[in-house]
Motif scaffolding. Structure first.
Motif, PDB file in Angstrom:
ATOM      1  N   TYR A 103       0.383  -7.200   2.950  1.00 29.48           N
ATOM      2  CA  TYR A 103      -0.710  -8.151   2.738  1.00 29.48           C
ATOM      3  C   TYR A 103      -1.479  -8.212   4.045  1.00 29.48           C
ATOM      4  CZ  TYR A 103       1.630  -9.728  -1.507  1.00 29.48           C
ATOM      5  OH  TYR A 103       2.205  -9.782  -2.734  1.00 29.48           O
ATOM      6  N   SER A 161      10.565 -13.061  -2.539  1.00 31.02           N
ATOM      7  CA  SER A 161       9.659 -13.249  -3.679  1.00 31.02           C
ATOM      8  C   SER A 161       8.774 -12.028  -3.894  1.00 31.02           C
ATOM      9  CB  SER A 161       8.783 -14.483  -3.475  1.00 31.02           C
ATOM     10  OG  SER A 161       9.584 -15.635  -3.439  1.00 31.02           O
ATOM     11  N   THR A 162       8.357 -11.411  -2.800  1.00 34.17           N
ATOM     12  CA  THR A 162       7.516 -10.212  -2.932  1.00 34.17           C
ATOM     13  C   THR A 162       8.308  -9.097  -3.599  1.00 34.17           C
ATOM     14  OG1 THR A 162       6.380 -10.875  -0.911  1.00 34.17           O
ATOM     15  CG2 THR A 162       6.035  -8.621  -1.667  1.00 34.17           C
ATOM     16  N   ASP A 192       8.395  -9.855  -7.195  1.00 33.81           N
ATOM     17  CA  ASP A 192       7.097  -9.519  -7.792  1.00 33.81           C
ATOM     18  C   ASP A 192       6.991  -8.017  -8.061  1.00 33.81           C
ATOM     19  OD1 ASP A 192       6.253 -12.084  -7.742  1.00 33.81           O
ATOM     20  OD2 ASP A 192       4.664 -11.820  -6.255  1.00 33.81           O
ATOM     21  N   LEU A 200       9.201  -6.836 -10.913  1.00 27.39           N
ATOM     22  CA  LEU A 200       8.739  -7.303 -12.219  1.00 27.39           C
ATOM     23  C   LEU A 200       7.356  -6.744 -12.559  1.00 27.39           C
ATOM     24  CD1 LEU A 200       9.782 -11.064 -12.026  1.00 27.39           C
ATOM     25  CD2 LEU A 200      10.863  -9.267 -13.377  1.00 27.39           C
ATOM     26  N   GLY A 201       6.808  -5.961 -11.650  1.00 27.78           N
ATOM     27  CA  GLY A 201       5.487  -5.395 -11.910  1.00 27.78           C
ATOM     28  C   GLY A 201       4.360  -6.409 -11.759  1.00 27.78           C
ATOM     29  N   LEU A 202       4.630  -7.539 -11.114  1.00 23.65           N
ATOM     30  CA  LEU A 202       3.583  -8.543 -10.907  1.00 23.65           C
ATOM     31  C   LEU A 202       2.717  -8.173  -9.702  1.00 23.65           C
ATOM     32  CD1 LEU A 202       5.540 -11.841 -11.551  1.00 23.65           C
ATOM     33  CD2 LEU A 202       3.890 -10.730 -13.028  1.00 23.65           C
ATOM     34  N   ARG A 235       1.678  -4.549  -7.260  1.00 29.11           N
ATOM     35  CA  ARG A 235       1.798  -3.096  -7.198  1.00 29.11           C
ATOM     36  C   ARG A 235       2.244  -2.716  -5.792  1.00 29.11           C
ATOM     37  NH1 ARG A 235      -1.450  -1.748 -11.534  1.00 29.11           N
ATOM     38  NH2 ARG A 235      -3.216  -2.969 -10.813  1.00 29.11           N
ATOM     39  N   ILE A 246       9.543  -4.941 -19.640  1.00 32.08           N
ATOM     40  CA  ILE A 246       9.171  -6.294 -20.048  1.00 32.08           C
ATOM     41  C   ILE A 246       8.602  -6.278 -21.460  1.00 32.08           C
ATOM     42  CG2 ILE A 246       7.500  -8.149 -19.614  1.00 32.08           C
ATOM     43  CD1 ILE A 246       7.989  -7.601 -16.598  1.00 32.08           C
ATOM     44  N   ALA A 272      12.586 -13.987 -16.623  1.00 31.09           N
ATOM     45  CA  ALA A 272      12.440 -14.289 -15.198  1.00 31.09           C
ATOM     46  C   ALA A 272      11.985 -15.719 -14.980  1.00 31.09           C
ATOM     47  CB  ALA A 272      11.464 -13.316 -14.550  1.00 31.09           C
ATOM     48  N   LEU A 304      10.089 -17.672 -11.977  1.00 29.06           N
ATOM     49  CA  LEU A 304       9.379 -17.468 -10.719  1.00 29.06           C
ATOM     50  C   LEU A 304       9.529 -18.691  -9.833  1.00 29.06           C
ATOM     51  CD1 LEU A 304       6.167 -15.765 -12.133  1.00 29.06           C
ATOM     52  CD2 LEU A 304       8.211 -14.693 -11.180  1.00 29.06           C
ATOM     53  N   GLY A 314       4.961 -22.577 -10.221  1.00 24.10           N
ATOM     54  CA  GLY A 314       3.921 -22.512 -11.255  1.00 24.10           C
ATOM     55  C   GLY A 314       4.423 -22.019 -12.598  1.00 24.10           C
ATOM     56  N   GLY A 315       3.474 -21.553 -13.405  1.00 20.97           N
ATOM     57  CA  GLY A 315       3.849 -20.928 -14.661  1.00 20.97           C
ATOM     58  C   GLY A 315       4.076 -21.869 -15.827  1.00 20.97           C
ATOM     59  N   LEU A 316       3.638 -23.112 -15.702  1.00 15.21           N
ATOM     60  CA  LEU A 316       3.814 -24.053 -16.810  1.00 15.21           C
ATOM     61  C   LEU A 316       2.456 -24.620 -17.222  1.00 15.21           C
ATOM     62  CD1 LEU A 316       6.911 -26.035 -15.474  1.00 15.21           C
ATOM     63  CD2 LEU A 316       6.902 -24.228 -17.180  1.00 15.21           C
ATOM     64  N   MET A 369      12.709 -21.041 -20.340  1.00 15.57           N
ATOM     65  CA  MET A 369      11.760 -19.973 -20.683  1.00 15.57           C
ATOM     66  C   MET A 369      12.300 -18.603 -20.307  1.00 15.57           C
ATOM     67  SD  MET A 369       8.373 -22.033 -19.457  1.00 15.57           S
ATOM     68  CE  MET A 369       7.158 -20.732 -19.594  1.00 15.57           C
TER      69      MET A 369
END
Ligand code: ATP
Ligand code: MG
Lengths: 293, 243
Positions: A11, A41-42, A45, A48-50, A52, A69, A76, A78, A81-83, A138
């Motif tokens: 990054y 976390s990276t 990611d 999981l293909g979140l 590249r 997936i 998974a 994370l 977030g995600g809700l 989930m």
């Protein structure tokens, strides 16, 4: 099952994952350990293909992550977030279930995640720990072969953490593969067959909990020594690090016998204690090693 | 088709009634002002109130459709789209659900404009013309629903409202939804023809003039729909950033 080869993710100036190699076999329960910013976390990611990878590759079940997936093999949770705040607990789990071809009955999953009594509550009104359990539900509802959890018990009270892990135990009894990132060493110690320790984007240790503890085989010497010269102490044979604690000094050693002899010869140290290390010391030692390098 | 997802989206919509009310308010107020000012006038041989009613209905459905897709920006901001990527939901399906939801959302503003037109402005049209006008305006919102999806991916959550607001104002102003294209100077008409808003206007207003939908305009609009849908899909695929 999970194969990560020479993964690199940058990054800007930060190299979050730096040539990471990791292979996880079917049925393993693996803890991903490491300090803040280590790249846990990276890595998740990437696998999981979140995100590249800039270099290298990640495959799940021998397929690209997105394909695995798409076949409903992965669940998974994370880190954040995600809700959708305006849905109820039962609705968001039902929605997640509907997006997967095969799914477990929603009430059963809610019970497993300990949120059956919250089914009709809106997500927006839930506490952080309750939301975390919704994320867990989930992740489970798809009945996945592989479960990936990024700090699953952050924000859970001790009772909820215990309940979470006992639920996970029942899940893994059915032969699931689990990868979880955590800062809780006791969790890694108690629930993982294998601990992968990351620092600065690399795997720096990989083994069972006792193997990892063995990596910090050195000991800590604690002694009372007013007005100590920390730099001189750190330079003693066998010593890696010297810290002051008021009147006391704390020496982190890879060879405590040599350090002790030198300490006694060179100083008036009193009240000397020598202790071995646990996983926590291994964590600190592995983390510090990098800071010194 | 995943009907559960669409059902949940409708529930969320009904829980956010503010969005629904605002989608009806603006076109309704504009209709009462412009329509009231232009009563008893004619545009190209058609009653000005009927003309304005159709144009402002399109304005309502267009702004709502753009805003509908814009909500994706907010969902991306809270990490929902990353969550969706952990499910087998295919990009095309997701975009299709969002577009369908946007189309549903355009019904209330269209309805309020037509009811106000008939009741407050005495617009009288043959039933077949009503039906064609409504159908053209409703399906004409398709390219804007796709455009909304694009906005949802390009805009940031905290500025998406302003971005979509600016976009539909520009489209309405330059596409001839506020000022009738027939009264525009030549240059402005040429500019108008470059916007999809102009073409929906042509489609939906053509029944007023000749009782049928204009084929040429329908084809141009279809082109816009396909092009914007493709952009929307490519945005979904490119979107992987952590919120
Ligand atoms: N989207 C991003 N943009 C810029 N830098 C990023 C981004 N994501 C991660 N990083 C950086 O990459 C490094 C690794 O971050 P990552 O989140 O993987 O660490 P982590 O091990 O999960 O930490 P924690 O234990 O705090 O969750 C950090 O230095 C972080 O600042
Ligand atoms: Mg993390």
């Amino acid at each position: 099952m999970i194969v990560l080869r020479n993964l690199v993710k940058r990054y800007g100036a930060v190299t979050a994952v730096d040539g990471l190699n990791l292979e996880i076999r079917s049925g393993e329960v693996v803890a991903l350990l490491g300090p803040n910013g280590a790249g846990k976390s990276t890595t998740i990611d990437l696998l999981l293909g979140l995100a590249r990878p800039d270099e290298g590759s990640a495959t799940l079940f021998g397929m690209p992550p997105a394909t695995a997936i798409a076949r409903g093999k992965v669940g998974a949770l994370l880190q954040s977030g995600g809700l959708l705040p305006d849905l109820t607990v039962a609705e968001i789990v039902e929605l997640t279930a509907s997006l997967h071809g095969k799914a477990r009955p929603v009430p059963e999953v809610l019970r497993r995640a300990g949120i059956a009594d919250l089914a009709k509550r809106r997500i927006a009104g839930l506490s952080g720990g309750q939301q975390q359990r919704v994320r867990f539900a989930m992740a489970l509802v798809a009945d996945p072969e592989l479960i990936v959890l990024d700090e699953p018990t952050t924000g859970l009270d001790p009772e909820a953490r215990r309940a979470f892990w006992s639920a996970m135990h029942e899940e893994t009894a059915q032969g699931r593969t689990v990868l979880f990132a955590t800062h809780y060493l006791d969790e890694a110690d108690a629930y993982a067959d294998r601990i992968v320790f990351m620092r600065a984007g690399k795997v720096v240790a990989d083994g069972t909990a006792s193997q990892i503890k063995g990596l910090a085989a050195g000991r800590t010497i604690r002694a009372t020594l007013p007005g100590a010269d920390l730099a001189a102490l750190a330079a003693l044979p066998g010593v890696d690090q010297a810290e002051g604690r008021g009147e006391a000094v704390l020496l982190t050693c890879h060879d405590s016998a040599a350090a002790l002899r030198a300490l006694l010869a060179a100083t008036d140290a009193r009240d000397i204690e020598v202790t071995g290390r646990g996983l926590e010391d291994a964590f600190v030692a592995l983390t510090l090693e990098g800071a010194a390098a | 088709m995943n009907t559960t997802y669409l059902r949940m989206e409708v529930r969320r919509l009904l829980r956010n009634r503010r969005v629904l009310i605002f989608s009806m308010l603006m076109p309704a107020i504009l209709l009462l002002i412009f329509g009231g000012l232009n009563k008893d006038q004619e545009i190209g041989g058609v009653s000005a109130t009927a003309y304005l009613m159709v144009s402002l209905g399109i304005f309502g459905s267009m702004s709502t459709a753009i805003g509908g897709g814009g909500s994706i920006a907010v969902e991306r901001g809270i990490g929902w789209n990353r969550q969706l990527r952990l499910t087998p939901l295919r990009p095309g399906r997701y975009v299709a659900i969002k577009v369908m939801l946007s189309l549903l959302m355009t019904l209330p503003p269209l309805l309020i404009v037509y009811v106000l037109g008939a009741v407050a402005l005495d617009v009288r049209l043959p039933a077949g013309t009503w039906a064609l006008v409504a159908l053209g305006s409703w399906l004409g919102a398709l390219p804007f629903a796709a455009l909304g999806v694009v906005v949802g991916y390009v805009a940031k959550p905290d500025s998406v409202q302003q971005v979509s607001g600016l976009l539909y104002m520009l489209l309405a102003a330059f596409g001839g939804l506020w000022v009738p294209v027939e009264t525009m100077p030549r240059l402005m008409r040429d500019v108008a023809e470059l916007t999809p808003a102009y073409w929906v206007g042509q489609v939906a207003r053509s029944p007023l003039f000749h009782g049928s939908l204009g084929v040429h305009a329908v084809l141009v609009l279809l082109g816009w729909t396909v092009a914007l849908a493709l952009v929307a899909l490519s945005r979904f695929r490119a979107d992987t950033a952590r919120a």
